[in-house]
Design a protein around this motif. Sequence first.
Motif, mmCIF file in Angstrom:
data_model
loop_
_atom_site.group_PDB
_atom_site.id
_atom_site.type_symbol
_atom_site.label_atom_id
_atom_site.label_comp_id
_atom_site.label_asym_id
_atom_site.label_seq_id
_atom_site.Cartn_x
_atom_site.Cartn_y
_atom_site.Cartn_z
ATOM 1 N N ASP A 158 0.898 -1.185 -0.024
ATOM 2 C CA ASP A 158 0.020 0.101 -0.332
ATOM 3 C C ASP A 158 1.025 1.018 0.465
ATOM 4 N N GLU A 159 1.568 1.563 -1.158
ATOM 5 C CA GLU A 159 2.179 2.585 -1.254
ATOM 6 C C GLU A 159 1.724 3.698 -1.897
ATOM 7 N N GLN A 160 1.225 5.000 -0.984
ATOM 8 C CA GLN A 160 0.394 5.994 -1.807
ATOM 9 C C GLN A 160 1.577 6.797 -0.679
ATOM 10 N N ALA A 161 2.208 7.158 -1.121
ATOM 11 C CA ALA A 161 2.983 8.617 -0.269
ATOM 12 C C ALA A 161 2.743 10.020 -0.695
ATOM 13 N N ILE A 184 4.809 6.099 -10.823
ATOM 14 C CA ILE A 184 5.444 6.500 -9.623
ATOM 15 C C ILE A 184 7.117 6.645 -9.408
ATOM 16 N N VAL A 185 7.714 7.577 -8.144
ATOM 17 C CA VAL A 185 9.058 7.507 -8.943
ATOM 18 C C VAL A 185 9.920 6.491 -7.552
ATOM 19 N N VAL A 186 10.390 6.156 -8.449
ATOM 20 C CA VAL A 186 11.634 4.728 -8.044
ATOM 21 C C VAL A 186 13.033 5.440 -7.505
ATOM 22 N N ARG A 187 13.138 5.567 -5.926
ATOM 23 C CA ARG A 187 14.701 6.468 -6.040
ATOM 24 C C ARG A 187 15.725 4.979 -5.439
ATOM 25 N N ASP A 188 17.302 4.418 -5.337
ATOM 26 C CA ASP A 188 17.901 3.885 -4.863
ATOM 27 C C ASP A 188 17.137 2.442 -4.723
ATOM 28 N N GLY A 189 16.243 1.615 -5.597
ATOM 29 C CA GLY A 189 15.860 0.596 -5.726
ATOM 30 C C GLY A 189 14.722 0.540 -5.128
ATOM 31 N N SER A 190 13.889 1.386 -4.227
ATOM 32 C CA SER A 190 12.980 1.887 -3.443
ATOM 33 C C SER A 190 11.462 2.567 -3.892
ATOM 34 N N THR A 191 10.380 2.399 -3.980
ATOM 35 C CA THR A 191 9.465 3.400 -4.174
ATOM 36 C C THR A 191 9.155 3.887 -3.641
ATOM 37 N N VAL A 192 9.280 5.372 -3.648
ATOM 38 C CA VAL A 192 9.082 6.263 -2.464
ATOM 39 C C VAL A 192 7.981 7.350 -3.430
ATOM 40 N N PHE A 193 7.345 7.452 -3.949
ATOM 41 C CA PHE A 193 5.853 8.244 -4.542
ATOM 42 C C PHE A 193 4.899 7.080 -5.042
ATOM 43 N N HIS A 194 3.539 6.866 -4.939
ATOM 44 C CA HIS A 194 2.663 6.783 -5.857
ATOM 45 C C HIS A 194 1.567 6.952 -5.830
#
Length: 374
Positions: free
Chosen positions: A109-112, A239-249
């Motif tokens: 549930d990555e919805q920052a 989505i925004v991917v940074r350093d191997g992680s999803t930081v925004f969706h």
Amino acid sequence: MAVSGSKAVFGYVYVDELMASCWNGFGFLKPKGVYFADRSHTSCRKVCMFLRQHEQPLFARGYYISSTMSRNSKCNPPFSPRIKSNHTSTVPCSSKVVHDVSFDGSYSDEQATSLPEQAISGEKILTLVSGSCYLPHPAKVKKGGEDAHFICADEQAIGVADGVGGWAEVGVDAREFALELMSNSVTAIRDEPKGSIDPVRVLEKAHSNTKSQGSSTACIIALKEEGIHAINLGDSGFIVVRDGSTVFHSPVQQHSFNFTYQLESGNNGDLPSSGQVFRIHVLPGDVIVAGTDGLFDNLYNNEVTAVVVWSLRAGLSPESTAKQIATLARERAVDKNRQSPFAKAAQDAEFRYNGGKLDDITVVVSYVISSADV
């Protein structure tokens, strides 16, 4: 996507109402109180669109609005057919998929809604290097599917739109609305002050000038000095991917299950003012992945991110990364045994559904790089 709702709120991406009576046990009722008029097919003539005939039955490409040409350049004729599968390269989308990447597949549930502010050196001017891949629904390959998208290389902007397929039930080709909306978005972007593109204003202008019948979702993203500025309406997104992680969706906008927000000509549907607006700080090395529901209904964020990480390590271009993501999404879409974001959403809404959801798939990948690296 499906036609639904008496006020032209035409369906949520999770199920094609046109197929609902016989597909995977859904039984949605056809809405009432929706009226249509005949349309002319001559209204969408703003920019050049390049097409290239598909080379594989399930991996045909559809509609791409190119804005990388000079403002004074001419296309003759406008929207002429010239097939192009990979929209910044001549390499076609292939059925090859990354098999040596480990995918968790669990729901996340990555919805920052915001990111911590991070300083971006004033000496480093950021730029987007973008590429795309489009795989129409296999049953819609001949007409090119119903998605549309654009890449404005000079203006540092991208956009995607997903036409609502349920309009076909009343003889309307939803791709025409999506194409015209994206075409008008490119025109509006070129009218914006250089370096100060406002996606909200762009979408409002594009919507007001779109006259085709139909409806679609919309997502427009522009890179500015302070980061990306975006508007998203409906169930397309990024989505925004940074350093191997999803930081925004970007969150999905829906009135209820199977009722996504979407634009229609005039004031019959949702309005651009209903879209969600985002301002996100980005850094060199970030990757933006934008797409229609055909992507996000079939892949979890961590699956998309895993492909991005693998692609970066392999030194792939944005368009090659987009192909890898789109191909994996198609593979998941036809898998009836794997749990997908679509299946989970259906189950959460108390519908019986297993597997992926076959649909048009549009993927636009943008690498954020420093001008020093260009």
